[in-house]
Design a protein around this motif. Structure first.
Motif, PDB file in Angstrom:
ATOM      1  N   ASP A  88       0.819  -1.211   0.000  1.00  0.00           N
ATOM      2  CA  ASP A  88       0.000   0.000   0.000  1.00  0.00           C
ATOM      3  C   ASP A  88       0.856   1.265   0.000  1.00  0.00           C
ATOM      4  O   ASP A  88       0.333   2.366  -0.148  1.00  0.00           O
ATOM      5  CB  ASP A  88      -0.965   0.007   1.189  1.00  0.00           C
ATOM      6  CG  ASP A  88      -0.226   0.007   2.522  1.00  0.00           C
ATOM      7  OD1 ASP A  88       0.945  -0.409   2.579  1.00  0.00           O
ATOM      8  OD2 ASP A  88      -0.854   0.423   3.515  1.00  0.00           O
ATOM      9  N   LYS A  89       2.159   1.139   0.164  1.00  0.00           N
ATOM     10  CA  LYS A  89       3.052   2.302   0.110  1.00  0.00           C
ATOM     11  C   LYS A  89       3.919   2.283  -1.136  1.00  0.00           C
ATOM     12  O   LYS A  89       4.921   2.974  -1.198  1.00  0.00           O
ATOM     13  CB  LYS A  89       3.934   2.333   1.352  1.00  0.00           C
ATOM     14  CG  LYS A  89       3.126   2.534   2.611  1.00  0.00           C
ATOM     15  CD  LYS A  89       4.005   2.816   3.776  1.00  0.00           C
ATOM     16  CE  LYS A  89       3.103   2.985   4.978  1.00  0.00           C
ATOM     17  NZ  LYS A  89       3.711   3.669   6.039  1.00  0.00           N
ATOM     18  N   ALA A  90       3.545   1.499  -2.105  1.00  0.00           N
ATOM     19  CA  ALA A  90       4.313   1.408  -3.347  1.00  0.00           C
ATOM     20  C   ALA A  90       4.305   2.756  -4.051  1.00  0.00           C
ATOM     21  O   ALA A  90       3.346   3.521  -3.949  1.00  0.00           O
ATOM     22  CB  ALA A  90       3.735   0.329  -4.247  1.00  0.00           C
TER      23      ALA A  90
END
Length: 91
Positions: A88-90
């Protein structure tokens, strides 16, 4: 620069760099306080190195310096305990 020769009389290749050996042996100086001067001198030497652009295998030599510096500065991650980067932090 002075000429260097092997015992056989053959000239020493100019394609090797002392920074490779220094980068890989410097972490060995971390095991005991009595080798602190060697560790400090190795760090000083390695911190002045610049990326190599012209020598064969320059990427490999630069990688060895990077790995050595990560280790002796205490910034090498422990890959056994490091969590993967969350999806989700890509970027």
């Amino acid at each position: 620069m002075s000429e260097r020769f092997l015992l056989s009389g053959m000239p020493v290749s100019e394609k090797c760099s002392p920074r490779n050996i220094t980068a890989m042996l410097a972490p060995a100086a971390m095991v005991d306080e009595s080798t602190r001067e060697l560790l400090d001198r190795s760090y000083d030497y390695l911190s002045r190195q610049e990326p190599m652009l012209e020598w064969p295998g320059d990427y490999f030599q630069d990688t060895l310096v990077l790995l050595g510096m990560l280790t002796i500065t205490g910034n090498m991650p422990n890959f056994y305990t490091t969590e993967p980067y969350p999806a989700d932090k890509a970027l």
